[in-house]
Design a protein around this motif. Structure first.
Motif, mmCIF file in Angstrom:
data_model
loop_
_atom_site.group_PDB
_atom_site.id
_atom_site.type_symbol
_atom_site.label_atom_id
_atom_site.label_comp_id
_atom_site.label_asym_id
_atom_site.label_seq_id
_atom_site.Cartn_x
_atom_site.Cartn_y
_atom_site.Cartn_z
ATOM 1 N N ASP A 131 -4.307 2.542 -5.349
ATOM 2 C CA ASP A 131 -3.516 1.486 -5.591
ATOM 3 C C ASP A 131 -2.240 1.461 -4.948
ATOM 4 O OD1 ASP A 131 -2.568 -0.723 -6.959
ATOM 5 O OD2 ASP A 131 -1.604 0.355 -8.641
ATOM 6 N N GLY A 132 -1.745 0.537 -4.128
ATOM 7 C CA GLY A 132 -0.411 0.733 -3.438
ATOM 8 C C GLY A 132 -0.720 0.937 -1.978
ATOM 9 N N VAL A 133 -2.056 1.490 -1.442
ATOM 10 C CA VAL A 133 -1.984 1.765 -0.093
ATOM 11 C C VAL A 133 -2.449 0.329 0.675
ATOM 12 C CG1 VAL A 133 -3.754 2.756 1.805
ATOM 13 C CG2 VAL A 133 -2.932 4.027 -0.518
ATOM 14 N N THR A 134 -1.738 0.039 1.531
ATOM 15 C CA THR A 134 -1.772 -1.278 2.344
ATOM 16 C C THR A 134 -2.448 -0.983 3.743
ATOM 17 O OG1 THR A 134 0.552 -1.187 3.108
ATOM 18 C CG2 THR A 134 -0.083 -2.416 1.180
ATOM 19 N N ALA A 135 -2.289 0.159 4.307
ATOM 20 C CA ALA A 135 -2.653 0.483 5.474
ATOM 21 C C ALA A 135 -2.909 2.139 5.763
ATOM 22 C CB ALA A 135 -1.856 0.058 6.698
ATOM 23 N N ARG A 178 -8.221 5.349 0.617
ATOM 24 C CA ARG A 178 -8.206 3.861 1.023
ATOM 25 C C ARG A 178 -8.007 2.882 -0.170
ATOM 26 N NH1 ARG A 178 -9.299 2.207 6.044
ATOM 27 N NH2 ARG A 178 -11.049 3.577 6.391
ATOM 28 N N ARG A 185 0.533 3.542 4.824
ATOM 29 C CA ARG A 185 1.658 2.729 4.474
ATOM 30 C C ARG A 185 1.645 2.113 3.148
ATOM 31 N NH1 ARG A 185 1.204 -0.429 8.664
ATOM 32 N NH2 ARG A 185 2.451 0.963 9.926
ATOM 33 N N THR A 186 2.549 2.088 2.172
ATOM 34 C CA THR A 186 2.313 1.554 1.070
ATOM 35 C C THR A 186 3.123 0.220 0.675
ATOM 36 O OG1 THR A 186 4.218 2.788 0.143
ATOM 37 C CG2 THR A 186 2.256 4.019 0.088
ATOM 38 N N GLU A 187 2.781 -0.282 -0.355
ATOM 39 C CA GLU A 187 3.708 -1.757 -0.569
ATOM 40 C C GLU A 187 4.540 -1.331 -1.819
ATOM 41 O OE1 GLU A 187 3.036 -3.419 -3.703
ATOM 42 O OE2 GLU A 187 1.584 -2.513 -4.777
ATOM 43 N N THR A 227 4.263 -0.530 -5.945
ATOM 44 C CA THR A 227 3.550 0.606 -6.228
ATOM 45 C C THR A 227 4.402 1.935 -5.975
ATOM 46 O OG1 THR A 227 1.233 -0.073 -6.271
ATOM 47 C CG2 THR A 227 1.737 1.956 -6.246
#
Length: 338
Positions: free
Chosen positions: A304-308, A301, A248-250, A253
Motif C-alpha cells: 500500500d502506497g507504492v506507486t513506482a 510492488r 516512489r510513494t504516494e 500512505t
C-alpha cells in the motif's frame, strides 16, 4: 595508489575473486557469527561440531580471503558520519561499469559499490561526515572520473533499517537508529574497527571497567541500537540475484509507512528514506532470479502506497564495514566510568 586507498582496498569484501564454494562447516560458522559476532571460539566450535582450534583457523581463513569481516553494525551517525546518500552513475562507454566500480570502491567515503544492470552502470552508497562532503565527493570527485557521464545523488533522510544476516530474518537482530550517549559511542567506535576485540583490552583507554562495557554493549544489542556480527558480500556467498530497489510513494500512505512495511519482507536487508526522485531505497538479497522476481512482484510492488518501483540488480559488489575515519569528523575522547 595512495596509502589511504590501499587501506580501503585491503578491507573491501570483493564479489568473487578466485570464487570457490564454501563447504558446510564454513557456511555454518558464518551463520553462527551472523547471529553473534562475539561468540567465543570454544562455543563456536561446539555448535559447529569441530574443535576450537579448527574454528579459529577456519574463521581466520574466511577473514583473510575476504569472505567476511566482523564489526559493529550501528547507525553511521554514531561513528561521526552525519550524511549518507546513494549515488547513481551513468557511464559514457569508455570504461566498463565493473572497472569503474572497482576504482570507486577505493574511496574512503564509498562503503558499498555495485556495478548494476539497468539505467545506471554503477550505484554506490556514500558515507560522509556532513552534507558538504557528500556533495563534494559525488559531484567533485566521482563526477570527474574518466568513464562517468552523469551523477545523481539521493541523500538519505534516515537510515531506517539494517539486517546484515543473509539467511532469513533474525528475530530481534535488526539495527535501527537509537539514542546513544558518548560512552556508547566510544565503545562502538572500538568495535567498529574490531568487532571481536576483548573488552578488557580497551577498557582502560576509555576510562571504563570491563563490566561497564559489557553491560553497555548488551543493552545496545537488546535495544537494537547496535550489534557485532559477521558481514559478508552477498554475491560471494551465492546470493547472486541481489538488487537495489528504488520506490516512489504516494503522499496519503507516506514513505515512512512503506519503509516500515519493507522491514517485514524477509529478503529485504536494508531500508533508507531519501530525498530526490525516489522516496525509499531497499536492498533485496536473493539467490535465484525467480526469488528476486517473486519479492519484487509479490512483496514490494503490491505494498500500500507504492506507486513506482525500479530494480538495479548487482553484477559485482565491493563492500566494506564502516570504520571511523581518522582525521575527520567526530572522535571519542576517554570517558569516565559512571
Amino acid at each position: 595508489m595512495p596509502p589511504s586507498a590501499e587501506l580501503e582496498a585491503a578491507r573491501t569484501l570483493l564479489s568473487d575473486p578466485g570464487y570457490t564454494d564454501l563447504d558446510t562447516v564454513d557456511r555454518q560458522l558464518i551463520e553462527l557469527l551472523q547471529a553473534d559476532g562475539r561468540i567465543p571460539y570454544a562455543e563456536l566450535g561446539r555448535r559447529a561440531d569441530i574443535t576450537e582450534k579448527t574454528a579459529r583457523r577456519r574463521v581466520s581463513r574466511l577473514l583473510d580471503e575476504g569472505y567476511i569481516t566482523i564489526a559493529a553494525i550501528t547507525d553511521p551517525a554514531v561513528l561521526g558520519f552525519g550524511s549518507l546518500g546513494l549515488a547513481l552513475l551513468t557511464v559514457d562507454g569508455s570504461r566498463t561499469p565493473v572497472e569503474l566500480a572497482a576504482e570507486i570502491a577505493r574511496l574512503p567515503e564509498a562503503d558499498y559499490v555495485t556495478a548494476t544492470t539497468g539505467p545506471y552502470g554503477v550505484v554506490l552508497e556514500l558515507v560522509c561526515t556532513d552534507a558538504r562532503e557528500l556533495h563534494d565527493v559525488a559531484f567533485g570527485t566521482i563526477a570527474t572520473l574518466p568513464g562517468v557521464r552523469s551523477v545523481e545523488l539521493l541523500p538519505y533522510l534516515r537510515l531506517h533499517y539494517q539486517q546484515a544476516r543473509l539467511s532469513g530474518v533474525l528475530a530481534g537482530g535488526a539495527v535501527r537508529p537509537r539514542p546513544l550517549d558518548d560512552i556508547d559511542r566510544a565503545i562502538l567506535t572500538r568495535l567498529a574497527v574490531d568487532g571481536r576485540a576483548a573488552f578488557r583490552d580497551f577498557a582502560s583507554a576509555l576510562g571504563l571497567s570491563e563490566t561497564t562495557i559489557r553491560s553497555r554493549y548488551s543493552r545496545m544489542v537488546d535495544t537494537g541500537a547496535a550489534r557485532v556480527m559477521c558481514i559478508a558480500n552477498p554475491l560471494r556467498l551465492g546470493y547472486r540475484h541481489s538488487s537495489w530497489v528504488a520506490i516512489r510513494t504516494e503522499g496519503r500512505t507516506g514513505a515512512q509507512k512503506v519503509a516500515e512495511a519493507l522491514t517485514r519482507v524477509e529478503a529485504v536487508s536494508y531500508v533508507a528514506l531519501t530525498a530526490g526522485r525516489w522516496d525509499v531505497l531497499a536492498e533485496v538479497v536473493t539467490a535465484r532470479g525467480e526469488d528476486l522476481l517473486n519479492v519484487l512482484d509479490e512483496s514490494i510492488r503490491g505494498l500500500d502506497g507504492v506507486t513506482a518501483m525500479q530494480a538495479w540488480p548487482y553484477v559485482t559488489v565491493h563492500y566494506k564495514a564502516i570504520h571511523p575515519r581518522h582525521g575527520r569528523g567526530w572522535h571519542p575522547h576517554a570517558v569516565t566510568d559512571r
